[in-house]
Write a protein that holds these residues in place. Structure first.
Motif, mmCIF file in Angstrom:
data_model
loop_
_atom_site.group_PDB
_atom_site.id
_atom_site.type_symbol
_atom_site.label_atom_id
_atom_site.label_comp_id
_atom_site.label_asym_id
_atom_site.label_seq_id
_atom_site.Cartn_x
_atom_site.Cartn_y
_atom_site.Cartn_z
ATOM 1 N N ASP A 130 0.826 -1.211 0.000
ATOM 2 C CA ASP A 130 0.000 0.000 0.000
ATOM 3 C C ASP A 130 0.861 1.263 0.000
ATOM 4 N N GLY A 131 2.031 1.158 0.621
ATOM 5 C CA GLY A 131 2.926 2.311 0.679
ATOM 6 C C GLY A 131 3.797 2.477 -0.551
ATOM 7 N N GLY A 132 3.681 1.556 -1.515
ATOM 8 C CA GLY A 132 4.461 1.662 -2.744
ATOM 9 C C GLY A 132 5.827 1.007 -2.664
ATOM 10 N N PHE A 133 6.094 0.272 -1.589
ATOM 11 C CA PHE A 133 7.370 -0.437 -1.458
ATOM 12 C C PHE A 133 7.191 -1.856 -2.019
ATOM 13 N N TYR A 134 7.074 -1.905 -3.340
ATOM 14 C CA TYR A 134 6.670 -3.150 -3.990
ATOM 15 C C TYR A 134 7.737 -4.243 -3.912
ATOM 16 N N ASN A 135 8.995 -3.877 -4.081
ATOM 17 C CA ASN A 135 10.049 -4.888 -4.001
ATOM 18 C C ASN A 135 10.107 -5.519 -2.616
ATOM 19 N N GLU A 136 10.031 -4.661 -1.589
ATOM 20 C CA GLU A 136 10.066 -5.160 -0.210
ATOM 21 C C GLU A 136 8.858 -6.045 0.082
ATOM 22 N N ALA A 137 7.698 -5.602 -0.404
ATOM 23 C CA ALA A 137 6.470 -6.393 -0.199
ATOM 24 C C ALA A 137 6.587 -7.745 -0.897
ATOM 25 N N ALA A 138 7.144 -7.754 -2.106
ATOM 26 C CA ALA A 138 7.292 -9.000 -2.859
ATOM 27 C C ALA A 138 8.161 -10.000 -2.108
ATOM 28 N N VAL A 139 9.220 -9.502 -1.485
ATOM 29 C CA VAL A 139 10.120 -10.389 -0.731
ATOM 30 C C VAL A 139 9.384 -11.028 0.448
ATOM 31 N N VAL A 140 8.560 -10.220 1.148
ATOM 32 C CA VAL A 140 7.808 -10.757 2.288
ATOM 33 C C VAL A 140 6.796 -11.790 1.805
ATOM 34 N N TYR A 141 6.055 -11.456 0.737
ATOM 35 C CA TYR A 141 5.079 -12.408 0.189
ATOM 36 C C TYR A 141 5.760 -13.724 -0.181
ATOM 37 N N LEU A 142 6.915 -13.610 -0.786
ATOM 38 C CA LEU A 142 7.580 -14.802 -1.321
ATOM 39 C C LEU A 142 8.298 -15.598 -0.234
ATOM 40 N N LYS A 143 9.102 -14.918 0.585
ATOM 41 C CA LYS A 143 9.957 -15.616 1.550
ATOM 42 C C LYS A 143 9.204 -16.049 2.803
ATOM 43 N N LYS A 144 8.352 -15.174 3.314
ATOM 44 C CA LYS A 144 7.686 -15.480 4.579
ATOM 45 C C LYS A 144 6.322 -16.137 4.400
ATOM 46 N N LEU A 145 5.623 -15.787 3.310
ATOM 47 C CA LEU A 145 4.262 -16.293 3.118
ATOM 48 C C LEU A 145 4.155 -17.342 2.003
ATOM 49 N N LYS A 146 5.234 -17.528 1.237
ATOM 50 C CA LYS A 146 5.231 -18.494 0.127
ATOM 51 C C LYS A 146 4.097 -18.214 -0.855
ATOM 52 N N ASN A 147 3.807 -16.944 -1.029
ATOM 53 C CA ASN A 147 2.695 -16.514 -1.879
ATOM 54 C C ASN A 147 3.264 -15.971 -3.192
ATOM 55 N N LYS A 148 3.385 -16.837 -4.183
ATOM 56 C CA LYS A 148 3.980 -16.436 -5.462
ATOM 57 C C LYS A 148 3.096 -15.454 -6.227
ATOM 58 N N SER A 149 1.789 -15.628 -6.100
ATOM 59 C CA SER A 149 0.855 -14.805 -6.861
ATOM 60 C C SER A 149 0.964 -13.333 -6.469
ATOM 61 N N ASP A 150 0.866 -13.035 -5.168
ATOM 62 C CA ASP A 150 0.960 -11.640 -4.722
ATOM 63 C C ASP A 150 2.366 -11.089 -4.930
ATOM 64 N N ALA A 151 3.373 -11.942 -4.794
ATOM 65 C CA ALA A 151 4.748 -11.501 -5.027
ATOM 66 C C ALA A 151 4.926 -11.091 -6.493
ATOM 67 N N ALA A 152 4.357 -11.877 -7.397
ATOM 68 C CA ALA A 152 4.463 -11.568 -8.828
ATOM 69 C C ALA A 152 3.774 -10.246 -9.154
ATOM 70 N N VAL A 153 2.621 -10.018 -8.540
ATOM 71 C CA VAL A 153 1.895 -8.753 -8.754
ATOM 72 C C VAL A 153 2.746 -7.576 -8.299
ATOM 73 N N CYS A 154 3.412 -7.721 -7.146
ATOM 74 C CA CYS A 154 4.243 -6.632 -6.626
ATOM 75 C C CYS A 154 5.461 -6.393 -7.513
ATOM 76 N N TYR A 155 6.080 -7.465 -7.984
ATOM 77 C CA TYR A 155 7.219 -7.286 -8.893
ATOM 78 C C TYR A 155 6.772 -6.602 -10.180
ATOM 79 N N GLU A 156 5.576 -6.937 -10.627
ATOM 80 C CA GLU A 156 5.044 -6.278 -11.829
ATOM 81 C C GLU A 156 4.825 -4.795 -11.586
#
Length: 341
Positions: A130-156
């Motif tokens: 929400d704050g626009g820190f998409y790379n940081e959010a993607a890392v949390v989604y991917l590493k801590k939550l194993k959520n590839k879908s939301d991580a991919a959206v953030c990287y996009e």
């Protein structure tokens, strides 16, 4: 039992001290953008809250000491209530701290509160997003939550297209992979993945969807028309294929010719489907009414001997003709009498 409760209280005390430190840092930071008296007011409220919570903790510790010295065993219910009350109070303070940071648009600090103090990695990641820190959010989604879908959206969102593409490949979202390759002007790879999507659709007899990929994503209009014609000829979602095939012909003269030519090749068992398509084309443009009506009359005349109800289709090609409705009614009445006799 007593030792576990004591450890529980000590942990809560440590957590509270950590919260107090965060809060004091936040209050001190307010001096840079708020008036001195406003900060003093905030500090006073905070001190009152600290005092109340310390009273609760002190009371709980005193109660545990009394139980330990008197050897009581049956008061775990009251102690459990106080533990929960203390836990809820401290948790609410963490929530308030996170909300305060969000209100100040300090999303990274808010995310740290959610993840480190509240153990809520999802809210931490969402706050970063929400704050626009998409790379940081993607890392949390991917590493801590194993959520590839939301991580991919953030990287996009971060325009980290190659990282997003890798994740979408892992999830086998081929059309999305094609979209992102197209975004970075890698049309060769984009078309490779779009073709995979087309192949998947045709294998499942979803010819219309396959044609849309050709036409809208790959800009191959001829291929789109071929696959629709294939669906019509092979009776795979025949009506929708035929309807879309005609819809993609924008020149009326060319469309009239195609309607005639395709009708001549139509086998007998598919003519009622062709009739349904003619109803749609009849309404599309006045210039198509003559050719579509003639074909409709021919089909109705051929089928009326075995399917008397097909006479009702005449009304679609004569919407303003009241006489035709009476003729249809007389035909149906006469046919019913014939069957009764």
């Amino acid at each position: 039992m007593m030792m576990n409760k004591q450890k529980f209280i000590d942990k809560f005390m440590a957590a509270f001290v950590l919260l107090a430190i965060f809060k004091l840092i936040g209050i001190a930071a307010q001096l840079f953008h708020e008036s001195f008296w406003s900060v003093v007011g905030t500090l006073a409220i905070f001190l009152v809250v600290v005092f109340i919570i310390l009273l609760v903790i002190t009371s709980l510790k005193a109660k545990e000491r009394n139980e330990r010295s008197s050897g009581k065993r049956g008061s775990s219910g009251g102690s459990f209530y106080l533990e929960n009350a203390l836990f809820d109070r401290i948790r609410s303070k963490y929530e308030e701290l996170a909300e305060k940071y969000i209100a100040e648009k300090d999303y990274k600090k808010a995310a740290r509160v959610y993840m480190n103090l509240l153990q809520d990695n999802y809210r931490g990641a969402k706050t970063l997003e929400d704050g626009g820190f998409y790379n940081e959010a993607a890392v949390v989604y991917l590493k801590k939550l194993k959520n590839k879908s939301d991580a991919a959206v953030c990287y996009e969102k971060a325009k980290q297209y190659k990282k997003a593409i890798d994740l979408y490949k892992e999830m086998e979202q081929k059309e999305k992979v094609g979209d992102l390759y197209k975004e970075i002007n890698d049309l060769k790879n984009a078309h490779t993945y779009y073709q995979m999507v087309v192949d998947d659709y045709t294998a499942n007899n979803q010819m219309v969807k396959a044609s849309l990929i050709y036409r809208k994503k790959m800009e191959k209009t001829e291929e789109a028309q071929k696959i629709l014609l294939k669906g019509w000829e092979e009776d795979k979602d025949a009506f929708n294929c035929l309807n879309n095939y005609f819809a993609n012909i924008f020149d009326i003269k060319e469309l009239k010719t195609e309607i005639r030519d395709l009708y001549r090749k139509t086998p007998d068992y598919r003519k009622t489907t062709y009739l349904d398509a003619m109803k749609h084309e009849f309404r599309k443009d006045p210039k198509l009414q003559e050719v579509t009506k003639n074909i409709a009359y021919e089909i109705i005349a051929e089928k009326i001997g075995t399917r008397s109800e097909i006479v009702n289709e005449l009304k679609y090609f004569n919407p303003d003709d009241g006489v035709i409705l009476k003729d249809i009614s007389r035909f149906k009445t006469g046919r019913n009498k014939m069957f009764r006799n």
